[in-house]
Motif scaffolding. Structure first.
Motif, PDB file in Angstrom:
ATOM      1  N   PRO A  32       0.831  -1.214   0.000  1.00  0.00           N
ATOM      2  CA  PRO A  32       0.000   0.000   0.000  1.00  0.00           C
ATOM      3  C   PRO A  32       0.860   1.256   0.000  1.00  0.00           C
ATOM      4  O   PRO A  32       2.042   1.218   0.343  1.00  0.00           O
ATOM      5  CB  PRO A  32      -0.808  -0.128   1.291  1.00  0.00           C
ATOM      6  N   ASP A  33       0.268   2.337  -0.411  1.00  0.00           N
ATOM      7  CA  ASP A  33       0.916   3.650  -0.384  1.00  0.00           C
ATOM      8  C   ASP A  33       0.036   4.591   0.456  1.00  0.00           C
ATOM      9  O   ASP A  33      -1.120   4.805   0.112  1.00  0.00           O
ATOM     10  CB  ASP A  33       1.061   4.184  -1.809  1.00  0.00           C
ATOM     11  N   PRO A  34       0.536   5.091   1.570  1.00  0.00           N
ATOM     12  CA  PRO A  34       1.924   5.009   2.037  1.00  0.00           C
ATOM     13  C   PRO A  34       2.312   3.606   2.488  1.00  0.00           C
ATOM     14  O   PRO A  34       1.454   2.761   2.732  1.00  0.00           O
ATOM     15  CB  PRO A  34       1.956   5.988   3.219  1.00  0.00           C
ATOM     16  N   ALA A  35       3.635   3.393   2.571  1.00  0.00           N
ATOM     17  CA  ALA A  35       4.177   2.085   2.916  1.00  0.00           C
ATOM     18  C   ALA A  35       3.705   1.655   4.302  1.00  0.00           C
ATOM     19  O   ALA A  35       3.486   2.501   5.186  1.00  0.00           O
ATOM     20  CB  ALA A  35       5.703   2.128   2.867  1.00  0.00           C
ATOM     21  N   PRO A  36       3.544   0.370   4.511  1.00  0.00           N
ATOM     22  CA  PRO A  36       3.132  -0.129   5.835  1.00  0.00           C
ATOM     23  C   PRO A  36       4.198   0.152   6.884  1.00  0.00           C
ATOM     24  O   PRO A  36       5.374   0.321   6.567  1.00  0.00           O
ATOM     25  CB  PRO A  36       2.945  -1.630   5.607  1.00  0.00           C
ATOM     26  N   ASN A  37       3.767   0.201   8.115  1.00  0.00           N
ATOM     27  CA  ASN A  37       4.681   0.519   9.212  1.00  0.00           C
ATOM     28  C   ASN A  37       4.535  -0.531  10.312  1.00  0.00           C
ATOM     29  O   ASN A  37       3.904  -0.293  11.345  1.00  0.00           O
ATOM     30  CB  ASN A  37       4.367   1.917   9.760  1.00  0.00           C
ATOM     31  N   ASN A  61      11.814  -6.385   6.985  1.00  0.00           N
ATOM     32  CA  ASN A  61      11.568  -7.569   6.167  1.00  0.00           C
ATOM     33  C   ASN A  61      10.125  -8.070   6.273  1.00  0.00           C
ATOM     34  O   ASN A  61       9.824  -9.188   5.860  1.00  0.00           O
ATOM     35  CB  ASN A  61      12.538  -8.696   6.536  1.00  0.00           C
ATOM     36  N   LEU A  62       9.245  -7.238   6.818  1.00  0.00           N
ATOM     37  CA  LEU A  62       7.830  -7.571   6.857  1.00  0.00           C
ATOM     38  C   LEU A  62       7.110  -6.871   5.706  1.00  0.00           C
ATOM     39  O   LEU A  62       7.341  -5.688   5.441  1.00  0.00           O
ATOM     40  CB  LEU A  62       7.201  -7.145   8.184  1.00  0.00           C
ATOM     41  N   LEU A  63       6.238  -7.599   5.032  1.00  0.00           N
ATOM     42  CA  LEU A  63       5.409  -7.067   3.954  1.00  0.00           C
ATOM     43  C   LEU A  63       3.945  -7.268   4.309  1.00  0.00           C
ATOM     44  O   LEU A  63       3.587  -8.230   4.994  1.00  0.00           O
ATOM     45  CB  LEU A  63       5.707  -7.774   2.633  1.00  0.00           C
ATOM     46  N   ARG A  64       3.096  -6.365   3.800  1.00  0.00           N
ATOM     47  CA  ARG A  64       1.673  -6.550   3.992  1.00  0.00           C
ATOM     48  C   ARG A  64       1.148  -7.599   3.023  1.00  0.00           C
ATOM     49  O   ARG A  64       1.409  -7.561   1.827  1.00  0.00           O
ATOM     50  CB  ARG A  64       0.930  -5.243   3.743  1.00  0.00           C
TER      51      ARG A  64
END
Length: 311
Positions: A108-113, A198-201
């Protein structure tokens, strides 16, 4: 395919040729390939196949990466573990890199946190698997990625000869020290580079990615990046405290903590070392980190933004 950090450089030519050659061998279109990340590895999105290609440097990493993919696929299919999934395409080995193919997860944009709690939850689950993996994992070797980079003849390091000698000696010293520690969490399947970046949604929450350093080793190795982020990257005590509360173990109370924290400092030289001769930004980061480590300076470092690879 050109990217601001690679255009008109030898690195750009090598990456482009390696990627296109590997894709041609596997019948995958490389047209419109987009660089997502370039540090120790180069990671491209291939829009034609909607998959990711990872270029891992080295001429002898193919077997290890095949094992990594087999175990990662097993984690996803047999245990429904939230890991990034390999594509059903065989890796390609070249003289300079191995190219592996993975499922693409648009972010997603903005990037996940992601939080430290998100990371701890995944690692606790990984570390408590009650079944042995389907392939034999290599034993964890302290500082293997940095040692490999230092001995890679294709890497034009910006360090002086004296600095490189010091770093080689330090790698050996710290490796011996870490191998002699009395680990408390036993040994098992470890990710090897378990930090929040190194975590992605995924569709149902966060996925753990970047499995290049999957190994069999002490579980403390997967915990130390969180405390390192708290001290070197300004996350603060609340970051590591949240991780410890979710995971169920406070690594900072263990006598070997300082040794692993220093080891993690050295690990963080690997990407900037590989890129320092071709990227101004990586060169600046390498100098900041190397000088601080050698001087024993504990102050915070500049952190790369996720996916950043601009000069």
């Amino acid at each position: 395919m050109p990217h601001p950090d690679l255009t008109a450089t030898p690195a750009a030519v090598d990456l482009t040729e390696t990627l296109r050659g590997a894709c041609a061998l596997r019948g995958v279109s490389a047209d419109g390939a987009r660089l997502l990340h370039h540090s120790s590895n180069a990671v491209f999105h291939l829009p034609g196949a909607d998959i990711v290609a990872r270029l891992t440097p080295g001429d002898d990493v193919g077997d290890r990466l095949r094992t990594t993919q087999a175990i990662t696929r097993w984690l996803v299919t047999e245990h429904q573990f939230p890991a990034t999934r390999p594509a059903d395409i065989e890796p390609v080995e070249t003289k300079t890199a191995t190219v592996t193919f993975w499922q693409y997860y648009p972010q997603p944009d903005p990037a996940p946190n992601p939080t430290a709690t998100d990371l701890a939850r995944l690692l606790r689950r990984l570390h408590h698997l009650d079944q042995a993996p389907p392939a034999t994992l290599e034993a964890w070797v302290p500082l293997e990625s940095l040692d490999t980079a230092l001995h890679d003849t294709t890497v034009k390091t910006p360090l002086t000869s004296e600095e490189r000698r010091w770093l080689l000696d330090e790698v050996k010293r710290v490796r011996d020290e870490c191998l002699s520690l009395d680990y408390q969490l036993n040994r098992g399947l470890i990710h090897g580079d378990a930090w929040a970046g190194n975590l992605l949604r995924g569709a149902d929450g966060y996925l753990l990615g970047d499995w290049d350093w999957l190994a069999w080793g002490p579980r403390e190795i997967d915990l130390i990046p969180t405390w390192h982020a708290a001290t070197r990257y300004g996350r603060g005590a609340s970051w590591s405290a949240a991780f410890a509360a979710e995971y169920g173990y406070d690594l900072s109370r263990w006598p070997g903590f300082a040794s692993l924290l220093h080891m993690r400092d050295l690990v963080q030289l690997t990407g900037p070392l590989r890129r320092g001769a071709t990227s101004n930004r990586h060169h600046r980061v390498l100098r900041q980190r190397f000088d601080a480590i050698r001087a024993g300076d504990p102050t915070s470092w500049t952190a790369f933004q996720p996916g950043a690879s601009t000069t």
